[in-house]
Write an enzyme that holds these catalytic residues in place. Structure first.
Site, PDB file in Angstrom:
ATOM      1  N   ASN A   1     -42.929 -89.038-120.216  1.00 35.41           N
ATOM      2  CA  ASN A   1     -43.069 -88.242-121.436  1.00 35.41           C
ATOM      3  C   ASN A   1     -43.241 -89.214-122.606  1.00 35.41           C
ATOM      4  O   ASN A   1     -42.277 -89.876-122.992  1.00 35.41           O
ATOM      5  CB  ASN A   1     -41.809 -87.373-121.614  1.00 35.41           C
ATOM      6  CG  ASN A   1     -41.805 -86.620-122.929  1.00 35.41           C
ATOM      7  OD1 ASN A   1     -42.836 -86.574-123.629  1.00 35.41           O
ATOM      8  ND2 ASN A   1     -40.675 -86.029-123.276  1.00 35.41           N
ATOM      9  N   TRP A   2     -44.445 -89.255-123.126  1.00 37.86           N
ATOM     10  CA  TRP A   2     -44.736 -90.232-124.194  1.00 37.86           C
ATOM     11  C   TRP A   2     -44.215 -89.757-125.554  1.00 37.86           C
ATOM     12  O   TRP A   2     -44.305 -90.493-126.541  1.00 37.86           O
ATOM     13  CB  TRP A   2     -46.243 -90.498-124.278  1.00 37.86           C
ATOM     14  CG  TRP A   2     -46.821 -91.122-123.033  1.00 37.86           C
ATOM     15  CD1 TRP A   2     -46.139 -91.515-121.910  1.00 37.86           C
ATOM     16  CD2 TRP A   2     -48.195 -91.432-122.775  1.00 37.86           C
ATOM     17  NE1 TRP A   2     -46.999 -92.046-120.987  1.00 37.86           N
ATOM     18  CE2 TRP A   2     -48.269 -92.004-121.491  1.00 37.86           C
ATOM     19  CE3 TRP A   2     -49.376 -91.272-123.516  1.00 37.86           C
ATOM     20  CZ2 TRP A   2     -49.482 -92.421-120.928  1.00 37.86           C
ATOM     21  CZ3 TRP A   2     -50.583 -91.684-122.952  1.00 37.86           C
ATOM     22  CH2 TRP A   2     -50.628 -92.257-121.672  1.00 37.86           C
ATOM     23  N   LYS A   3     -43.721 -88.538-125.601  1.00 36.04           N
ATOM     24  CA  LYS A   3     -43.202 -87.958-126.855  1.00 36.04           C
ATOM     25  C   LYS A   3     -44.233 -88.130-127.981  1.00 36.04           C
ATOM     26  O   LYS A   3     -45.426 -88.067-127.726  1.00 36.04           O
ATOM     27  CB  LYS A   3     -41.832 -88.568-127.186  1.00 36.04           C
ATOM     28  CG  LYS A   3     -40.856 -88.413-126.005  1.00 36.04           C
ATOM     29  CD  LYS A   3     -39.428 -88.649-126.332  1.00 36.04           C
ATOM     30  CE  LYS A   3     -38.592 -88.380-125.069  1.00 36.04           C
ATOM     31  NZ  LYS A   3     -37.169 -88.535-125.282  1.00 36.04           N
TER      32      LYS A   3
ATOM     33  N   HIS B   1     -37.916 -79.017-123.697  1.00 36.06           N
ATOM     34  CA  HIS B   1     -37.321 -80.347-123.847  1.00 36.06           C
ATOM     35  C   HIS B   1     -36.232 -80.271-124.916  1.00 36.06           C
ATOM     36  O   HIS B   1     -36.374 -79.538-125.898  1.00 36.06           O
ATOM     37  CB  HIS B   1     -38.396 -81.378-124.231  1.00 36.06           C
ATOM     38  CG  HIS B   1     -37.874 -82.781-124.178  1.00 36.06           C
ATOM     39  ND1 HIS B   1     -37.117 -83.314-125.191  1.00 36.06           N
ATOM     40  CD2 HIS B   1     -37.956 -83.733-123.221  1.00 36.06           C
ATOM     41  CE1 HIS B   1     -36.763 -84.557-124.849  1.00 36.06           C
ATOM     42  NE2 HIS B   1     -37.259 -84.829-123.659  1.00 36.06           N
TER      43      HIS B   1
ATOM     44  N   GLU C   1     -35.475 -82.046-127.329  1.00 37.44           N
ATOM     45  CA  GLU C   1     -35.898 -82.301-128.722  1.00 37.44           C
ATOM     46  C   GLU C   1     -36.522 -81.045-129.320  1.00 37.44           C
ATOM     47  O   GLU C   1     -36.401 -80.794-130.519  1.00 37.44           O
ATOM     48  CB  GLU C   1     -36.864 -83.497-128.747  1.00 37.44           C
ATOM     49  CG  GLU C   1     -36.105 -84.810-128.519  1.00 37.44           C
ATOM     50  CD  GLU C   1     -36.875 -85.882-127.771  1.00 37.44           C
ATOM     51  OE1 GLU C   1     -38.112 -85.793-127.670  1.00 37.44           O
ATOM     52  OE2 GLU C   1     -36.220 -86.818-127.273  1.00 37.44           O
TER      53      GLU C   1
ATOM     54  N   GLU D   1     -31.712 -83.314-118.167  1.00 37.82           N
ATOM     55  CA  GLU D   1     -31.654 -84.413-119.123  1.00 37.82           C
ATOM     56  C   GLU D   1     -30.442 -84.221-120.034  1.00 37.82           C
ATOM     57  O   GLU D   1     -30.498 -83.428-120.985  1.00 37.82           O
ATOM     58  CB  GLU D   1     -32.910 -84.431-119.987  1.00 37.82           C
ATOM     59  CG  GLU D   1     -34.190 -84.574-119.197  1.00 37.82           C
ATOM     60  CD  GLU D   1     -35.308 -85.104-120.074  1.00 37.82           C
ATOM     61  OE1 GLU D   1     -35.825 -86.156-119.746  1.00 37.82           O
ATOM     62  OE2 GLU D   1     -35.617 -84.479-121.105  1.00 37.82           O
TER      63      GLU D   1
ATOM     64  N   GLY E   1     -32.754 -91.556-124.852  1.00 39.33           N
ATOM     65  CA  GLY E   1     -33.108 -92.558-125.852  1.00 39.33           C
ATOM     66  C   GLY E   1     -31.920 -93.335-126.395  1.00 39.33           C
ATOM     67  O   GLY E   1     -32.032 -94.013-127.411  1.00 39.33           O
TER      68      GLY E   1
ATOM     69  N   SER F   1     -32.706 -92.287-120.363  1.00 39.09           N
ATOM     70  CA  SER F   1     -32.576 -93.744-120.286  1.00 39.09           C
ATOM     71  C   SER F   1     -32.789 -94.300-118.876  1.00 39.09           C
ATOM     72  O   SER F   1     -32.120 -95.249-118.467  1.00 39.09           O
ATOM     73  CB  SER F   1     -31.212 -94.193-120.841  1.00 39.09           C
ATOM     74  OG  SER F   1     -31.123 -93.843-122.217  1.00 39.09           O
TER      75      SER F   1
ATOM     76  N   GLY G   1     -38.785 -91.297-120.620  1.00 36.60           N
ATOM     77  CA  GLY G   1     -39.259 -91.362-121.998  1.00 36.60           C
ATOM     78  C   GLY G   1     -39.692 -92.773-122.344  1.00 36.60           C
ATOM     79  O   GLY G   1     -40.765 -93.238-121.947  1.00 36.60           O
ATOM     80  N   GLY G   2     -38.839 -93.485-123.071  1.00 42.46           N
ATOM     81  CA  GLY G   2     -39.188 -94.810-123.592  1.00 42.46           C
ATOM     82  C   GLY G   2     -39.821 -95.745-122.578  1.00 42.46           C
ATOM     83  O   GLY G   2     -40.826 -96.412-122.875  1.00 42.46           O
TER      84      GLY G   2
HETATM   85  O1  LIG Z   1     -38.377 -86.685-121.553  1.00 44.42           O
HETATM   86  C1  LIG Z   1     -37.776 -87.750-121.411  1.00 44.42           C
HETATM   87  C2  LIG Z   1     -36.395 -87.900-121.804  1.00 44.42           C
HETATM   88  O2  LIG Z   1     -36.150 -87.315-123.035  1.00 44.42           O
HETATM   89  C3  LIG Z   1     -35.797 -89.246-121.589  1.00 44.42           C
HETATM   90  O3  LIG Z   1     -36.098 -90.127-122.637  1.00 44.42           O
HETATM   91  P1  LIG Z   1     -35.609 -91.650-122.511  1.00 44.42           P
HETATM   92  O4  LIG Z   1     -36.043 -92.124-121.146  1.00 44.42           O
HETATM   93  O5  LIG Z   1     -36.287 -92.379-123.624  1.00 44.42           O
HETATM   94  O6  LIG Z   1     -34.123 -91.646-122.627  1.00 44.42           O
END
Ligand SMILES: O=C[C@H](O)COP(=O)(O)O
Length: 251
Positions: A9-11, A95, A97, A167, A173, A212, A233-234
């Site tokens: 997920n590149w957000k 999600h 967020e 999640e 994050g 994470s 994510g990151g």
């Molecule tokens: O969609 C992915 C998640 O929100 C995980 O994000 P993260 O791997 O940066 O903690």
């Protein structure tokens, strides 16, 4: 046997230039053949990513979609049918967020989930508790309610063609990862909730862990019996790191 899945997920990250660089990196990865790999770029770059990954076995998904399936008067939204037209096969629904920052609630998410499925997209339903809820001992209640709202409205059969991502909000994050056992406990509860309605659906549905995940902790998490891969994510913004996570799911 469930086929593992690793999704990036590149957000809200990327520019045309950085997306070109990332997809170029993805094109050159040695990916395990037994793992489904997907990326979720910002909507603006979906066309670019679909074109860049042509011929590669990496699916493309969207991070959000509209409550209605078909195009129409809904300013600022993207219809699931438009995502299909652009080459998407998956979409994230709920999600944390979007639940927390955009105020999306279960009622709206039911509509988004159904609209996506009506167009043949695979919804990836995201569920998870906040730190406060975990500390109050409410993790399973919160996750159970988020999942239960879809089951109640659309029936458990909706999960025959869907994926669920657990999640924990406190792990997203933050560098804090749920321990493999903490994640497994919630995944087992999710599967049990589904099994209470339909054991075949429960056995078949893939449950991803997100929060994470990195190359360094992926194998241990993915080694748990009810963890079928990850929503990253990151770490998905770095092609080599993402590739290493995908390989961890293939072992
Ligand atoms: O969609 C992915 C998640 O929100 C995980 O994000 P993260 O791997 O940066 O903690």
């Amino acid at each position: 046997m469930r086929r593992p899945m690793v999704a990036g997920n590149w957000k809200m990250h990327g520019t045309r230039a950085s997306v070109a660089e990332l997809t170029n990196g993805l094109r050159h990865l040695a990916l395990p053949s037994g793992v489904d790999v997907a990326v979720f770029p910002p909507c603006l770059y979906i066309n670019q990513v679909v074109d860049a990954l042509k011929g590669k076995s990496i699916s493309v998904g969207a991070q959000n979609s509209a409550v209605e399936s078909m195009q129409g008067a809904l300013t600022g939204e993207i219809a699931p049918s438009q995502l299909v037209d652009a080459g998407c096969s998956l979409v994230l629904i709920g999600h944390s967020e979007r639940r927390q920052i955009m105020g999306e609630q279960d009622k709206m998410l039911i509509r988004k989930f159904a609209a996506a499925q009506a167009c043949g997209l695979i919804p990836v339903l995201c569920v998870g508790e906040t730190l406060e809820q975990r500390e109050a001992g409410k993790t399973l209640e919160v996750v159970g309610r988020q999942l239960g709202s879809i089951i109640e409205d659309l029936g458990v059969g909706a999960f025959a063609k869907a994926v669920i991502a657990y999640e924990p909000v406190w792990a997203i994050g933050t560098g804090l990862t749920a321990s493999p056992q903490q994640a497994q406990d919630v995944h087992a509860a999710i599967r049990a909730q589904l099994a209470a309605e339909n054991s075949e659906v429960a056995r078949g549905v893939r449950l991803l862990y997100g929060g994470s995940v990195k190359a360094a902790n992926a194998a241990e998490l993915f080694g748990m019996p009810d963890i079928d891969g990850g929503l990253i994510g990151g770490a998905s913004l770095n092609a080599d790191e993402f590739g290493a996570i995908c390989r961890a799911a293939g072992n």
